[in-house]
Design a protein around this motif. Structure first.
Motif, PDB file in Angstrom:
ATOM      1  N   UNK A 142      77.951 -29.653 -76.977  1.00 31.17           N
ATOM      2  CA  UNK A 142      76.562 -29.298 -76.405  1.00 31.17           C
ATOM      3  C   UNK A 142      75.418 -30.516 -76.727  1.00 31.17           C
ATOM      4  N   UNK A 143      74.738 -30.895 -75.677  1.00 31.70           N
ATOM      5  CA  UNK A 143      73.869 -32.052 -76.173  1.00 31.70           C
ATOM      6  C   UNK A 143      72.343 -31.734 -75.461  1.00 31.70           C
ATOM      7  N   UNK A 144      71.439 -31.944 -76.412  1.00 28.34           N
ATOM      8  CA  UNK A 144      69.909 -32.044 -75.828  1.00 28.34           C
ATOM      9  C   UNK A 144      69.200 -33.040 -76.131  1.00 28.34           C
ATOM     10  N   UNK A 145      68.590 -33.812 -75.152  1.00 25.88           N
ATOM     11  CA  UNK A 145      67.905 -35.041 -75.157  1.00 25.88           C
ATOM     12  C   UNK A 145      66.357 -34.731 -75.257  1.00 25.88           C
ATOM     13  N   UNK A 192      87.040 -35.778 -75.462  1.00 28.99           N
ATOM     14  CA  UNK A 192      85.960 -35.376 -76.202  1.00 28.99           C
ATOM     15  C   UNK A 192      84.832 -35.527 -74.989  1.00 28.99           C
ATOM     16  N   UNK A 193      84.117 -34.377 -74.666  1.00 25.45           N
ATOM     17  CA  UNK A 193      83.183 -34.354 -73.685  1.00 25.45           C
ATOM     18  C   UNK A 193      81.762 -33.917 -74.082  1.00 25.45           C
ATOM     19  N   UNK A 194      80.672 -34.386 -73.367  1.00 24.36           N
ATOM     20  CA  UNK A 194      79.385 -34.187 -73.866  1.00 24.36           C
ATOM     21  C   UNK A 194      78.731 -33.421 -72.779  1.00 24.36           C
ATOM     22  N   UNK A 195      78.078 -32.176 -72.908  1.00 22.01           N
ATOM     23  CA  UNK A 195      77.325 -31.232 -71.872  1.00 22.01           C
ATOM     24  C   UNK A 195      76.130 -30.822 -72.113  1.00 22.01           C
ATOM     25  N   UNK A 196      75.329 -31.144 -71.058  1.00 18.27           N
ATOM     26  CA  UNK A 196      74.073 -30.620 -71.205  1.00 18.27           C
ATOM     27  C   UNK A 196      73.725 -29.005 -71.693  1.00 18.27           C
ATOM     28  N   UNK A 197      72.886 -28.988 -72.516  1.00 21.35           N
ATOM     29  CA  UNK A 197      72.827 -27.460 -73.216  1.00 21.35           C
ATOM     30  C   UNK A 197      72.034 -26.876 -72.072  1.00 21.35           C
ATOM     31  N   UNK A 198      72.092 -25.625 -71.959  1.00 20.56           N
ATOM     32  CA  UNK A 198      71.314 -24.663 -70.932  1.00 20.56           C
ATOM     33  C   UNK A 198      70.381 -23.896 -71.460  1.00 20.56           C
ATOM     34  N   UNK A 199      70.464 -23.454 -72.787  1.00 20.31           N
ATOM     35  CA  UNK A 199      69.440 -22.582 -73.493  1.00 20.31           C
ATOM     36  C   UNK A 199      68.866 -23.406 -74.779  1.00 20.31           C
ATOM     37  N   UNK A 200      67.533 -22.878 -74.957  1.00 21.72           N
ATOM     38  CA  UNK A 200      67.005 -23.485 -76.309  1.00 21.72           C
ATOM     39  C   UNK A 200      67.622 -22.516 -77.404  1.00 21.72           C
ATOM     40  N   UNK A 201      66.903 -22.902 -78.695  1.00 23.38           N
ATOM     41  CA  UNK A 201      67.400 -21.953 -79.874  1.00 23.38           C
ATOM     42  C   UNK A 201      67.124 -20.858 -79.876  1.00 23.38           C
ATOM     43  N   UNK A 202      66.077 -20.117 -79.198  1.00 21.67           N
ATOM     44  CA  UNK A 202      65.406 -18.950 -78.986  1.00 21.67           C
ATOM     45  C   UNK A 202      66.225 -18.267 -77.925  1.00 21.67           C
ATOM     46  N   UNK A 203      67.314 -18.792 -77.033  1.00 20.33           N
ATOM     47  CA  UNK A 203      68.017 -18.301 -76.085  1.00 20.33           C
ATOM     48  C   UNK A 203      67.128 -18.350 -74.910  1.00 20.33           C
ATOM     49  N   UNK A 204      66.132 -18.884 -74.636  1.00 15.28           N
ATOM     50  CA  UNK A 204      65.506 -19.301 -73.360  1.00 15.28           C
ATOM     51  C   UNK A 204      66.085 -20.474 -72.472  1.00 15.28           C
ATOM     52  N   UNK A 205      66.324 -20.001 -71.562  1.00  9.45           N
ATOM     53  CA  UNK A 205      66.906 -20.918 -70.355  1.00  9.45           C
ATOM     54  C   UNK A 205      65.931 -22.224 -70.204  1.00  9.45           C
ATOM     55  N   UNK A 415      79.327 -29.923 -86.060  1.00  7.73           N
ATOM     56  CA  UNK A 415      80.265 -28.851 -85.711  1.00  7.73           C
ATOM     57  C   UNK A 415      79.721 -28.049 -84.542  1.00  7.73           C
ATOM     58  N   UNK A 416      78.725 -28.699 -83.923  1.00  2.00           N
ATOM     59  CA  UNK A 416      78.154 -28.121 -82.627  1.00  2.00           C
ATOM     60  C   UNK A 416      79.230 -27.719 -81.623  1.00  2.00           C
ATOM     61  N   UNK A 417      80.467 -28.355 -81.540  1.00  2.00           N
ATOM     62  CA  UNK A 417      81.256 -28.151 -80.650  1.00  2.00           C
ATOM     63  C   UNK A 417      82.232 -26.637 -80.924  1.00  2.00           C
ATOM     64  N   UNK A 418      81.799 -26.328 -81.771  1.00  2.73           N
ATOM     65  CA  UNK A 418      82.516 -24.857 -82.222  1.00  2.73           C
ATOM     66  C   UNK A 418      81.777 -23.718 -81.554  1.00  2.73           C
ATOM     67  N   UNK A 419      80.518 -23.972 -80.907  1.00  3.24           N
ATOM     68  CA  UNK A 419      79.677 -22.946 -80.676  1.00  3.24           C
ATOM     69  C   UNK A 419      79.475 -22.966 -79.038  1.00  3.24           C
ATOM     70  N   UNK A 420      79.311 -21.774 -78.575  1.00  3.42           N
ATOM     71  CA  UNK A 420      78.983 -22.063 -76.925  1.00  3.42           C
ATOM     72  C   UNK A 420      77.537 -21.468 -76.692  1.00  3.42           C
ATOM     73  N   UNK A 421      76.851 -21.452 -77.932  1.00  2.00           N
ATOM     74  CA  UNK A 421      75.486 -20.829 -77.790  1.00  2.00           C
ATOM     75  C   UNK A 421      74.459 -21.472 -76.890  1.00  2.00           C
ATOM     76  N   UNK A 422      74.759 -22.883 -77.026  1.00  2.00           N
ATOM     77  CA  UNK A 422      73.969 -23.560 -75.999  1.00  2.00           C
ATOM     78  C   UNK A 422      73.910 -23.468 -74.481  1.00  2.00           C
ATOM     79  N   UNK A 423      75.187 -22.851 -74.096  1.00  2.00           N
ATOM     80  CA  UNK A 423      75.569 -22.568 -72.692  1.00  2.00           C
ATOM     81  C   UNK A 423      75.414 -21.205 -72.400  1.00  2.00           C
ATOM     82  N   UNK A 424      75.485 -20.353 -73.273  1.00  5.40           N
ATOM     83  CA  UNK A 424      75.276 -18.961 -73.140  1.00  5.40           C
ATOM     84  C   UNK A 424      74.104 -18.242 -73.452  1.00  5.40           C
ATOM     85  N   UNK A 425      73.282 -18.795 -74.679  1.00  2.85           N
ATOM     86  CA  UNK A 425      71.913 -18.331 -75.157  1.00  2.85           C
ATOM     87  C   UNK A 425      72.239 -17.086 -75.932  1.00  2.85           C
ATOM     88  N   UNK A 426      73.587 -16.780 -76.320  1.00  2.00           N
ATOM     89  CA  UNK A 426      73.711 -15.651 -77.054  1.00  2.00           C
ATOM     90  C   UNK A 426      74.898 -16.108 -78.087  1.00  2.00           C
TER      91      UNK A 426
END
Length: 426
Positions: A142-145, A192-205, A415-426
């Motif tokens: 998950x990547x955020x610019x 290895x792929x990089x995908x744009x995050x969909x949610x911020x750290x608070x779980x907001x889209x 280790x960010x690749x081990x989490x899908x939080x950035x794509x689900x928000x939870x």
């Protein structure tokens, strides 16, 4: 008026006597007459090729005329050049194989001109084993610019960076890591792929996938700590175990005259999980156990890059600025494949399948100072992700891929690749 006419007349008369045809150098532009060739110097574009049926090794003949002139490749009719192995097998100019029985073997090749006795030197290359790639599963990071711009930068220099520009950057990165735009002899799909995050750290889209805009009065490294304090104050250090943070920082006033070499290249792996066998770590990195009370700072967990450089893509041999995708190599533990000057010696990146060279090699092939490089028996396009600033940065080698996989599996700040939080928000 008379003085003006006199000056023009004098100029024309001078040209009649001084600009005669024999003063011009005649440059040959057509196809070279092969009967005038006295020597062939044969080189390849790599010293290895993967036996995967996709990787391509190219034979690069340099023709020398009877007068001792090197013939530009564009003037060569390559259909008149034949390639033979030492066992008599005929090869084409581009060599590719999927024959696993050849793995580990050395193949010797020479060239000759059809119907003539002109024969080249013999060169050798080996066949490499790609089987480790079959064990790879795809990793999605998950990547955020974080786009850090000042109000003045936005108002006076064309507005905010559009999302389309960020999408193009992400496409280039993924094309490089997938090997989609290169047929390099040792280039691979790293999976290895990089995908744009969909949610911020608070779980907001996020309003824009993968983008966090930071607009402030002034972008300045007032604390003189490579923007660590500024980014922390702006709450721009998103959790490293959920996001790859990329900070694109506006440095319109050139606060750092060499942003890439002083800041971007410092975004490297530093820690491993406690208990990791450090004897297995990639060479050339000084990794240590993750500190007990570790509080991450920017260059430990992400990539810092000058915003203006994604617009201009300034490149130079003085390491002042390298292309954006090069930073992803540093982030994942790769080292440069090149050195600026020959007296520093050839670099060591601890990958046995990359070309090592110095930026000012001038031997043959019309004073090699462009994207094409010459090292020994290899004449190649500088297309590796860790090549010099005028390279095209679209290929990653097998051994580089192995090195990056180790970093992703053993470094907590990667280790960010081990989490899908950035794509689900939870």
């Amino acid at each position: 008026m008379k003085r003006f006419l006199h000056s023009i007349t004098t100029l024309l008369i001078g040209c009649m006597f001084s600009c005669t045809p024999d003063k011009y150098e005649v440059v040959e532009m057509g196809t070279v007459d092969m009967s005038n060739i006295k020597e062939i110097k044969l080189r390849t574009n790599h010293f290895q090729v993967l036996a995967d049926g996709k990787a391509q090794l190219e034979f690069c003949p340099l023709l020398i005329t009877e007068d001792g002139f090197e013939v530009h490749d564009g003037r060569v009719d390559h259909s008149l050049i034949e390639y033979y192995t030492s066992t008599g097998e005929i090869l084409s100019k581009i060599y590719s194989t999927s024959d696993k029985s050849l793995i580990g073997q050395e193949i010797k090749v020479y060239a000759k001109i059809k119907g003539q006795d002109v024969t080249s030197n013999t060169i050798a290359f080996s066949i490499a084993d790609p089987s480790i790639l079959d064990t790879y599963t795809e990793i999605t990071i998950p990547i955020v610019f974080h786009l850090v711009q000042s109000n003045n930068d936005i108002i006076e220099y064309g507005g905010e960076i559009p999302q389309e520009r960020i999408n193009l950057l992400l496409d280039k990165i993924n094309n490089t890591f997938s090997g989609a735009v290169s047929q390099n002899a040792m280039g691979v799909d790293t999976k290895i792929r990089f995908k744009a995050a969909l949610y911020d750290p608070s779980g907001n889209k996020l309003r824009e996938p993968g983008i966090n805009r930071i607009r402030i009065d002034e972008v300045s490294d007032a604390a003189n700590d490579q923007y660590k304090t500024l980014l922390a104050e702006q709450k721009a250090l998103w959790p490293h175990d959920k996001y790859l943070n990329v900070w694109l920082i506006s440095d319109r006033n050139n606060e750092y005259t060499s942003f890439h070499s002083t800041i971007s290249t410092q975004c490297i792996p530093r820690y491993v999980y406690p208990g990791t066998d450090l004897f297995e770590q990639p060479e050339g990195l000084a990794l240590a156990d993750q500190p007990t009370n570790w509080e991450p700072v920017a260059n430990e967990i992400g990539i810092l890059y000058k915003l203006q450089s994604i617009q201009t893509m300034v490149r130079s041999f003085m390491k002042s600025d390298n292309e954006f995708v090069n930073c992803f190599g540093f982030y994942l533990g790769l080292l440069p494949t090149w050195e600026t000057y020959i007296f520093f010696g050839y670099p060591e990146d601890y990958c046995t399948d990359t070309q090592k060279y110095c930026g000012y090699d001038t031997e043959g092939y019309q004073n090699n100072t462009t994207q094409y490089k010459l090292v020994g028996d290899c004449f190649f396009l500088a297309e590796n992700i860790m090549d010099d600033p005028v390279g095209v940065h679209r290929s990653i080698s097998l051994q580089q891929s192995v090195r990056m996989r180790w970093i992703l599996n053993n470094c907590p700040e990667r280790s960010a690749w081990k989490s899908d939080f950035a794509f689900t928000g939870k």
